[in-house]
Scaffold this motif. Sequence first.
Motif, PDB file in Angstrom:
ATOM      1  N   ILE A  80       0.826  -1.205   0.000  1.00 38.94           N
ATOM      2  CA  ILE A  80       0.000   0.000   0.000  1.00 38.94           C
ATOM      3  C   ILE A  80       0.864   1.260   0.000  1.00 38.94           C
ATOM      4  CG2 ILE A  80      -1.655   1.325   1.416  1.00 38.94           C
ATOM      5  CD1 ILE A  80      -2.877  -1.346   2.241  1.00 38.94           C
ATOM      6  N   SER A  81       2.119   1.128   0.460  1.00 36.20           N
ATOM      7  CA  SER A  81       2.991   2.304   0.525  1.00 36.20           C
ATOM      8  C   SER A  81       3.200   2.940  -0.839  1.00 36.20           C
ATOM      9  CB  SER A  81       4.346   1.927   1.126  1.00 36.20           C
ATOM     10  OG  SER A  81       4.987   0.963   0.312  1.00 36.20           O
ATOM     11  N   SER A  82       2.937   2.216  -1.921  1.00 36.97           N
ATOM     12  CA  SER A  82       3.117   2.782  -3.259  1.00 36.97           C
ATOM     13  C   SER A  82       1.826   3.360  -3.835  1.00 36.97           C
ATOM     14  CB  SER A  82       3.653   1.697  -4.207  1.00 36.97           C
ATOM     15  OG  SER A  82       2.685   0.663  -4.359  1.00 36.97           O
ATOM     16  N   GLN A  83       0.720   3.252  -3.103  1.00 37.63           N
ATOM     17  CA  GLN A  83      -0.564   3.735  -3.593  1.00 37.63           C
ATOM     18  C   GLN A  83      -0.814   5.147  -3.048  1.00 37.63           C
ATOM     19  OE1 GLN A  83      -2.297   1.466  -5.471  1.00 37.63           O
ATOM     20  NE2 GLN A  83      -0.884  -0.190  -5.023  1.00 37.63           N
ATOM     21  N   PRO A  84      -0.987   6.149  -3.899  1.00 37.44           N
ATOM     22  CA  PRO A  84      -1.247   7.501  -3.392  1.00 37.44           C
ATOM     23  C   PRO A  84      -2.596   7.586  -2.685  1.00 37.44           C
ATOM     24  CG  PRO A  84      -1.475   7.437  -5.779  1.00 37.44           C
ATOM     25  CD  PRO A  84      -0.937   6.102  -5.369  1.00 37.44           C
ATOM     26  N   ILE A  85      -2.621   8.268  -1.545  1.00 40.29           N
ATOM     27  CA  ILE A  85      -3.854   8.495  -0.799  1.00 40.29           C
ATOM     28  C   ILE A  85      -4.216   9.976  -0.909  1.00 40.29           C
ATOM     29  CG2 ILE A  85      -4.907   8.534   1.507  1.00 40.29           C
ATOM     30  CD1 ILE A  85      -3.216   6.077   2.184  1.00 40.29           C
ATOM     31  N   THR A  86      -5.410  10.245  -1.401  1.00 44.14           N
ATOM     32  CA  THR A  86      -5.815  11.629  -1.644  1.00 44.14           C
ATOM     33  C   THR A  86      -6.969  12.094  -0.780  1.00 44.14           C
ATOM     34  OG1 THR A  86      -7.257  10.870  -3.449  1.00 44.14           O
ATOM     35  CG2 THR A  86      -5.030  11.562  -4.039  1.00 44.14           C
ATOM     36  N   ASP A  87      -7.745  11.169  -0.205  1.00 42.73           N
ATOM     37  CA  ASP A  87      -8.829  11.557   0.685  1.00 42.73           C
ATOM     38  C   ASP A  87      -9.202  10.379   1.577  1.00 42.73           C
ATOM     39  OD1 ASP A  87     -10.080  10.111  -1.490  1.00 42.73           O
ATOM     40  OD2 ASP A  87     -12.016  10.855  -0.767  1.00 42.73           O
ATOM     41  N   VAL A  88     -10.026  10.657   2.594  1.00 46.11           N
ATOM     42  CA  VAL A  88     -10.437   9.636   3.558  1.00 46.11           C
ATOM     43  C   VAL A  88     -11.955   9.584   3.584  1.00 46.11           C
ATOM     44  CG1 VAL A  88     -10.321   8.893   5.964  1.00 46.11           C
ATOM     45  CG2 VAL A  88      -8.378  10.095   4.936  1.00 46.11           C
ATOM     46  N   GLN A  89     -12.520   8.374   3.552  1.00 47.71           N
ATOM     47  CA  GLN A  89     -13.966   8.205   3.557  1.00 47.71           C
ATOM     48  C   GLN A  89     -14.365   7.068   4.489  1.00 47.71           C
ATOM     49  OE1 GLN A  89     -15.990  10.253   2.134  1.00 47.71           O
ATOM     50  NE2 GLN A  89     -14.659  11.303   0.664  1.00 47.71           N
ATOM     51  N   ILE A  90     -15.628   7.143   4.991  1.00 49.20           N
ATOM     52  CA  ILE A  90     -16.197   6.040   5.769  1.00 49.20           C
ATOM     53  C   ILE A  90     -17.465   5.506   5.084  1.00 49.20           C
ATOM     54  CG2 ILE A  90     -15.215   6.818   7.952  1.00 49.20           C
ATOM     55  CD1 ILE A  90     -17.965   8.025   8.625  1.00 49.20           C
ATOM     56  N   ASP A  91     -17.813   6.082   3.937  1.00 47.99           N
ATOM     57  CA  ASP A  91     -18.956   5.646   3.142  1.00 47.99           C
ATOM     58  C   ASP A  91     -18.418   5.124   1.814  1.00 47.99           C
ATOM     59  OD1 ASP A  91     -21.184   5.381   1.485  1.00 47.99           O
ATOM     60  OD2 ASP A  91     -22.194   7.159   2.269  1.00 47.99           O
ATOM     61  N   SER A  92     -18.577   3.836   1.561  1.00 45.42           N
ATOM     62  CA  SER A  92     -17.979   3.248   0.358  1.00 45.42           C
ATOM     63  C   SER A  92     -18.541   3.863  -0.923  1.00 45.42           C
ATOM     64  CB  SER A  92     -18.201   1.727   0.341  1.00 45.42           C
ATOM     65  OG  SER A  92     -19.571   1.410   0.191  1.00 45.42           O
ATOM     66  N   ARG A  93     -19.729   4.447  -0.852  1.00 49.43           N
ATOM     67  CA  ARG A  93     -20.319   5.064  -2.044  1.00 49.43           C
ATOM     68  C   ARG A  93     -19.573   6.314  -2.468  1.00 49.43           C
ATOM     69  NH1 ARG A  93     -26.231   5.396   0.478  1.00 49.43           N
ATOM     70  NH2 ARG A  93     -24.849   6.099   2.165  1.00 49.43           N
ATOM     71  N   LEU A  94     -18.760   6.883  -1.563  1.00 50.36           N
ATOM     72  CA  LEU A  94     -17.998   8.099  -1.855  1.00 50.36           C
ATOM     73  C   LEU A  94     -16.546   7.802  -2.236  1.00 50.36           C
ATOM     74  CD1 LEU A  94     -19.303  10.368   1.058  1.00 50.36           C
ATOM     75  CD2 LEU A  94     -20.147  10.241  -1.286  1.00 50.36           C
ATOM     76  N   VAL A  95     -16.204   6.523  -2.240  1.00 52.85           N
ATOM     77  CA  VAL A  95     -14.827   6.124  -2.540  1.00 52.85           C
ATOM     78  C   VAL A  95     -14.530   6.345  -4.020  1.00 52.85           C
ATOM     79  CG1 VAL A  95     -13.272   4.136  -2.711  1.00 52.85           C
ATOM     80  CG2 VAL A  95     -14.665   4.464  -0.659  1.00 52.85           C
ATOM     81  N   LYS A  96     -13.319   6.817  -4.287  1.00 51.95           N
ATOM     82  CA  LYS A  96     -12.831   6.960  -5.654  1.00 51.95           C
ATOM     83  C   LYS A  96     -11.364   6.582  -5.660  1.00 51.95           C
ATOM     84  CE  LYS A  96     -11.950  11.948  -5.063  1.00 51.95           C
ATOM     85  NZ  LYS A  96     -12.393  12.033  -3.666  1.00 51.95           N
ATOM     86  N   SER A  97     -10.742   6.695  -6.789  1.00 52.17           N
ATOM     87  CA  SER A  97      -9.325   6.379  -6.889  1.00 52.17           C
ATOM     88  C   SER A  97      -8.527   7.243  -5.921  1.00 52.17           C
ATOM     89  CB  SER A  97      -8.833   6.610  -8.318  1.00 52.17           C
ATOM     90  OG  SER A  97      -7.452   6.351  -8.416  1.00 52.17           O
ATOM     91  N   GLY A  98      -7.719   6.607  -5.074  1.00 51.94           N
ATOM     92  CA  GLY A  98      -6.891   7.339  -4.130  1.00 51.94           C
ATOM     93  C   GLY A  98      -7.468   7.448  -2.733  1.00 51.94           C
ATOM     94  N   THR A  99      -8.651   6.885  -2.488  1.00 51.41           N
ATOM     95  CA  THR A  99      -9.300   7.014  -1.187  1.00 51.41           C
ATOM     96  C   THR A  99      -8.725   6.040  -0.160  1.00 51.41           C
ATOM     97  OG1 THR A  99     -11.402   7.791  -2.088  1.00 51.41           O
ATOM     98  CG2 THR A  99     -11.494   6.721   0.054  1.00 51.41           C
TER      99      THR A  99
END
Length: 290
Positions: A85-104
Amino acid sequence: DALPSDLPDSTSIIEDREEAIESAVLSLPKDIPLLILGRGHEEFLYIKNKTIAHSDISSVKRFFNANSWFNRFLLKLVKLENHSISSQPITDVQIDSRLVKSGTLFFGLQGNNVNGSDYAQDAINRGASCVISNNLDKSLDEKYHLFHQSPIELLQFVAKALAKNFNGTKLGITGSNGKTTVKNLLSELIEGAYSSSGNLNNEIGLPLSILDLPVNANVGIFEMGAGQPGDIKFLSEILSPSFGIITSIGRSHLERLGSEEGVLRVKSELIENIQSGGTAIIPHGKYEQH
């Protein structure tokens, strides 16, 4: 070579050069230059007759990338530094899977009626960089999934560590009335300030707001709400604010706090968790003696 004997007490000695650069970047106050000496443009280290690939320039670029350092910071906290996972960019944090997108970064939290961890695969399918859940399904891709028995406790733990690592000023606001108004006014008046969205002020909302805090912000302004004794103590321990503001004491949540005196006690829990040398701002009048 031997180190000088007159180094300041605050000097940190980290033998691993990569770790030393990372530590310096993570602890660097805003607008303070970082000077790295010794290797320049070279792309190798020579240690005990061994040649090791290393570039100071590449390290600095990587660690100054907010997404990259957050990944490493998160994985170091959960003691999985070498996880893919250390190579995956994280751009935002969510607790609702419906709001997840690339980088969440997705936390699967247990609710009153639904366990968000049941939606771990859905979050992965939607492009999450990292999913933290207590889902025991062995088919979940370990490249993206981290198991934790209590995702909410990990969310709070990560938020507390990030708040501690933040080099700016933190303002914590509580009170029976006016929390959001005061927060919004201060956010407009203080240049470079970040403020939490809406009234995200409970045991989930505050950690999420801290994780949303930009690394280059000068000031972070956060609300803390209370419905029962101990709530403000718990939240202010996570934030550890530089300034604590109690806007008002009123007759709110009396079903659990009992009386106006009970409201006063729970709101005053903020005071004990203000940083050493910090400032408390309290309502004028009869409550000052408390």
